[in-house]
Design a protein around this motif. Structure first.
Motif, PDB file in Angstrom:
ATOM      1  N   ASN A 114       0.848  -1.189   0.000  1.00 12.46           N
ATOM      2  CA  ASN A 114       0.000   0.000   0.000  1.00 12.46           C
ATOM      3  C   ASN A 114       0.887   1.244   0.000  1.00 12.46           C
ATOM      4  OD1 ASN A 114       0.945   0.138   2.624  1.00 12.46           O
ATOM      5  ND2 ASN A 114      -1.071   0.026   3.588  1.00 12.46           N
ATOM      6  N   ASP A 115       0.266   2.418   0.097  1.00 15.67           N
ATOM      7  CA  ASP A 115       1.013   3.677   0.049  1.00 15.67           C
ATOM      8  C   ASP A 115       1.230   4.288   1.423  1.00 15.67           C
ATOM      9  OD1 ASP A 115       1.410   3.714  -2.708  1.00 15.67           O
ATOM     10  OD2 ASP A 115      -0.536   4.643  -3.084  1.00 15.67           O
ATOM     11  N   ALA A 116       1.093   3.501   2.478  1.00 15.80           N
ATOM     12  CA  ALA A 116       1.290   4.021   3.835  1.00 15.80           C
ATOM     13  C   ALA A 116       2.744   4.479   4.000  1.00 15.80           C
ATOM     14  CB  ALA A 116       0.956   2.941   4.863  1.00 15.80           C
ATOM     15  N   PRO A 117       2.970   5.500   4.806  1.00 14.53           N
ATOM     16  CA  PRO A 117       4.334   5.988   5.020  1.00 14.53           C
ATOM     17  C   PRO A 117       5.243   4.921   5.641  1.00 14.53           C
ATOM     18  CG  PRO A 117       2.720   7.578   5.823  1.00 14.53           C
ATOM     19  CD  PRO A 117       1.969   6.318   5.508  1.00 14.53           C
ATOM     20  N   SER A 118       6.447   4.795   5.088  1.00  7.67           N
ATOM     21  CA  SER A 118       7.465   3.877   5.604  1.00  7.67           C
ATOM     22  C   SER A 118       8.796   4.221   4.929  1.00  7.67           C
ATOM     23  CB  SER A 118       7.107   2.419   5.307  1.00  7.67           C
ATOM     24  OG  SER A 118       7.298   2.140   3.934  1.00  7.67           O
ATOM     25  N   LEU A 119       9.884   3.707   5.482  1.00 10.24           N
ATOM     26  CA  LEU A 119      11.169   3.856   4.803  1.00 10.24           C
ATOM     27  C   LEU A 119      11.198   3.051   3.506  1.00 10.24           C
ATOM     28  CD1 LEU A 119      13.846   3.797   7.666  1.00 10.24           C
ATOM     29  CD2 LEU A 119      12.772   5.763   6.559  1.00 10.24           C
ATOM     30  N   TYR A 120      10.422   1.968   3.441  1.00  9.21           N
ATOM     31  CA  TYR A 120      10.340   1.185   2.198  1.00  9.21           C
ATOM     32  C   TYR A 120       9.772   2.055   1.078  1.00  9.21           C
ATOM     33  CZ  TYR A 120      10.158  -2.473   5.830  1.00  9.21           C
ATOM     34  OH  TYR A 120      10.370  -3.249   6.935  1.00  9.21           O
ATOM     35  N   LYS A 121       8.678   2.756   1.377  1.00  6.34           N
ATOM     36  CA  LYS A 121       8.040   3.623   0.379  1.00  6.34           C
ATOM     37  C   LYS A 121       8.984   4.754  -0.016  1.00  6.34           C
ATOM     38  CE  LYS A 121       3.811   6.280  -0.558  1.00  6.34           C
ATOM     39  NZ  LYS A 121       4.524   7.179  -1.446  1.00  6.34           N
ATOM     40  N   GLU A 122       9.663   5.340   0.955  1.00  8.85           N
ATOM     41  CA  GLU A 122      10.615   6.411   0.646  1.00  8.85           C
ATOM     42  C   GLU A 122      11.708   5.910  -0.293  1.00  8.85           C
ATOM     43  OE1 GLU A 122      12.239   8.150   4.197  1.00  8.85           O
ATOM     44  OE2 GLU A 122      10.255   8.671   4.985  1.00  8.85           O
ATOM     45  N   PHE A 123      12.185   4.704  -0.047  1.00  7.69           N
ATOM     46  CA  PHE A 123      13.232   4.097  -0.865  1.00  7.69           C
ATOM     47  C   PHE A 123      12.757   3.927  -2.305  1.00  7.69           C
ATOM     48  CE2 PHE A 123      15.607   0.193  -2.188  1.00  7.69           C
ATOM     49  CZ  PHE A 123      16.913   0.624  -1.980  1.00  7.69           C
ATOM     50  N   LEU A 124      11.571   3.361  -2.474  1.00  8.23           N
ATOM     51  CA  LEU A 124      11.014   3.171  -3.814  1.00  8.23           C
ATOM     52  C   LEU A 124      10.712   4.507  -4.479  1.00  8.23           C
ATOM     53  CD1 LEU A 124       8.610   0.175  -3.101  1.00  8.23           C
ATOM     54  CD2 LEU A 124      10.753   0.096  -4.403  1.00  8.23           C
ATOM     55  N   ASP A 125      10.137   5.449  -3.728  1.00  8.53           N
ATOM     56  CA  ASP A 125       9.798   6.767  -4.282  1.00  8.53           C
ATOM     57  C   ASP A 125      11.039   7.521  -4.749  1.00  8.53           C
ATOM     58  OD1 ASP A 125       7.126   6.262  -3.804  1.00  8.53           O
ATOM     59  OD2 ASP A 125       6.961   7.655  -2.097  1.00  8.53           O
ATOM     60  N   ALA A 126      12.193   7.226  -4.155  1.00  9.18           N
ATOM     61  CA  ALA A 126      13.455   7.855  -4.565  1.00  9.18           C
ATOM     62  C   ALA A 126      14.035   7.197  -5.819  1.00  9.18           C
ATOM     63  CB  ALA A 126      14.467   7.799  -3.421  1.00  9.18           C
ATOM     64  N   GLY A 127      13.311   6.202  -6.351  1.00  9.27           N
ATOM     65  CA  GLY A 127      13.747   5.539  -7.567  1.00  9.27           C
ATOM     66  C   GLY A 127      14.640   4.331  -7.343  1.00  9.27           C
ATOM     67  N   HIS A 128      14.737   3.888  -6.099  1.00  9.22           N
ATOM     68  CA  HIS A 128      15.589   2.747  -5.786  1.00  9.22           C
ATOM     69  C   HIS A 128      14.773   1.456  -5.736  1.00  9.22           C
ATOM     70  CE1 HIS A 128      18.563   5.694  -4.775  1.00  9.22           C
ATOM     71  NE2 HIS A 128      17.856   6.160  -3.771  1.00  9.22           N
ATOM     72  N   GLU A 129      15.459   0.367  -5.939  1.00 11.79           N
ATOM     73  CA  GLU A 129      14.930  -0.971  -5.692  1.00 11.79           C
ATOM     74  C   GLU A 129      16.149  -1.837  -5.449  1.00 11.79           C
ATOM     75  OE1 GLU A 129      11.900  -4.314  -7.548  1.00 11.79           O
ATOM     76  OE2 GLU A 129      12.628  -2.744  -8.869  1.00 11.79           O
ATOM     77  N   GLY A 130      16.056  -2.722  -4.458  1.00 12.49           N
ATOM     78  CA  GLY A 130      17.183  -3.585  -4.142  1.00 12.49           C
ATOM     79  C   GLY A 130      17.573  -3.464  -2.685  1.00 12.49           C
ATOM     80  N   LEU A 131      18.872  -3.612  -2.408  1.00 12.08           N
ATOM     81  CA  LEU A 131      19.338  -3.602  -1.031  1.00 12.08           C
ATOM     82  C   LEU A 131      18.970  -2.284  -0.360  1.00 12.08           C
ATOM     83  CD1 LEU A 131      20.927  -5.054   1.216  1.00 12.08           C
ATOM     84  CD2 LEU A 131      22.986  -3.927   0.329  1.00 12.08           C
ATOM     85  N   GLN A 132      18.185  -2.385   0.719  1.00 18.17           N
ATOM     86  CA  GLN A 132      17.722  -1.199   1.446  1.00 18.17           C
ATOM     87  C   GLN A 132      18.270  -1.154   2.857  1.00 18.17           C
ATOM     88  OE1 GLN A 132      15.042  -1.261   4.034  1.00 18.17           O
ATOM     89  NE2 GLN A 132      14.576   0.917   4.087  1.00 18.17           N
ATOM     90  N   HIS A 133      18.433  -2.318   3.493  1.00 20.81           N
ATOM     91  CA  HIS A 133      18.912  -2.307   4.875  1.00 20.81           C
ATOM     92  C   HIS A 133      19.779  -3.520   5.203  1.00 20.81           C
ATOM     93  CE1 HIS A 133      15.258  -4.831   5.556  1.00 20.81           C
ATOM     94  NE2 HIS A 133      16.013  -5.394   6.486  1.00 20.81           N
ATOM     95  N   MET A 134      20.536  -3.350   6.286  1.00 15.99           N
ATOM     96  CA  MET A 134      21.288  -4.426   6.912  1.00 15.99           C
ATOM     97  C   MET A 134      20.724  -4.560   8.316  1.00 15.99           C
ATOM     98  SD  MET A 134      25.107  -3.350   5.745  1.00 15.99           S
ATOM     99  CE  MET A 134      24.880  -1.739   6.459  1.00 15.99           C
ATOM    100  N   SER A 135      20.500  -5.793   8.747  1.00 14.22           N
ATOM    101  CA  SER A 135      19.877  -6.010  10.045  1.00 14.22           C
ATOM    102  C   SER A 135      20.840  -6.676  11.018  1.00 14.22           C
ATOM    103  CB  SER A 135      18.633  -6.895   9.891  1.00 14.22           C
ATOM    104  OG  SER A 135      17.948  -7.008  11.120  1.00 14.22           O
ATOM    105  N   TYR A 136      20.770  -6.194  12.239  1.00 18.34           N
ATOM    106  CA  TYR A 136      21.514  -6.741  13.366  1.00 18.34           C
ATOM    107  C   TYR A 136      20.494  -7.294  14.346  1.00 18.34           C
ATOM    108  CZ  TYR A 136      25.137  -3.869  11.268  1.00 18.34           C
ATOM    109  OH  TYR A 136      26.024  -3.306  10.382  1.00 18.34           O
ATOM    110  N   TRP A 137      20.758  -8.487  14.860  1.00 17.54           N
ATOM    111  CA  TRP A 137      19.798  -9.158  15.728  1.00 17.54           C
ATOM    112  C   TRP A 137      20.296  -9.154  17.162  1.00 17.54           C
ATOM    113  CZ3 TRP A 137      19.221 -14.151  12.317  1.00 17.54           C
ATOM    114  CH2 TRP A 137      18.624 -13.807  11.100  1.00 17.54           C
ATOM    115  N   SER A 138      19.343  -9.125  18.091  1.00 19.11           N
ATOM    116  CA  SER A 138      19.727  -9.074  19.497  1.00 19.11           C
ATOM    117  C   SER A 138      18.748  -9.844  20.365  1.00 19.11           C
ATOM    118  CB  SER A 138      19.767  -7.612  19.961  1.00 19.11           C
ATOM    119  OG  SER A 138      20.115  -7.546  21.328  1.00 19.11           O
ATOM    120  N   HIS A 139      19.305 -10.493  21.390  1.00 18.44           N
ATOM    121  CA  HIS A 139      18.480 -11.094  22.441  1.00 18.44           C
ATOM    122  C   HIS A 139      18.219 -10.080  23.551  1.00 18.44           C
ATOM    123  CE1 HIS A 139      18.272 -15.246  21.031  1.00 18.44           C
ATOM    124  NE2 HIS A 139      19.499 -15.090  20.607  1.00 18.44           N
TER     125      HIS A 139
END
Length: 179
Positions: A75-100
């Motif tokens: 959908n078109d709800a606000p998110s960093l995903y939407k911002e990324f696509l709206d900027a014309g990007h597609e592909g690697l967007q983030h790196m994730s670090y996991w924690s207990h």
């Protein structure tokens, strides 16, 4: 290895067509099997401090110990995903670090001046995640994710499946969201 966050555990790709992306990773990259969640249900989600009704599909697979995540916002709800696509990007967007010990890592990052881009929760209070607003260069958003709840064992299941994957059942639908 990040001196702040630890080891990168996941690369997250924001895509416009998750089915085509899975097909590419399976056929060209040889990565699978993919655990696919058509509509991920969040307990809550906020973009830049405001509630957002983001809808997304997610697919997870591993290449060795590195998890690959594909995300298609539905959908078109606000998110960093939407911002990324709206900027014309597609592909690697983030790196994730996991924690207990998610709260300690979250507090450390905030204390160092990191700002939240979006954050949410999936599957209860041990399912939090936060994306920091570090997207000055595409592919460098930092996510932290709590794996002390149900996500940890699920992520391990995905990793184990990849270790012995023989190419059969390349896409495995998951009923409940775990990302």
């Amino acid at each position: 290895m990040s001196r702040i966050f630890g080891a990168v555990r996941q690369n997250g790709y924001v895509v416009r067509d998750i089915q085509a992306a899975m097909k590419h990773w399976i056929e060209v990259m040889g990565v699978g099997p993919w655990y696919y969640m058509d509509r991920v249900k969040t307990d809550w989600f906020r973009h830049r401090g405001e509630d957002s009704a983001v809808e997304m599909s997610i697919a997870l697979a591993n290449s060795g110990d590195l998890q690959i995540e594909l995300i298609q916002q539905r959908n078109d709800a606000p998110s960093l995903y939407k911002e990324f696509l709206d900027a014309g990007h597609e592909g690697l967007q983030h790196m994730s670090y996991w924690s207990h010990d998610y709260q300690a890592l979250y507090d450390k990052a905030i204390g160092l001046g990191y700002r939240i881009g979006h954050e949410g929760q999936i599957g209860g209070d041990k399912g939090r995640f936060a994306y920091f607003d570090t997207q000055d260069h595409p592919g460098t958003v930092i996510e932290i994710s709590d794996i002390s709840g149900t996500k940890g064992p699920f992520f391990e299941k995905v990793r184990q499946a990849a270790m012995s994957w023989d190419g059969t059942r390349p896409i495995r639908e998951v009923g409940g969201a775990k990302s």
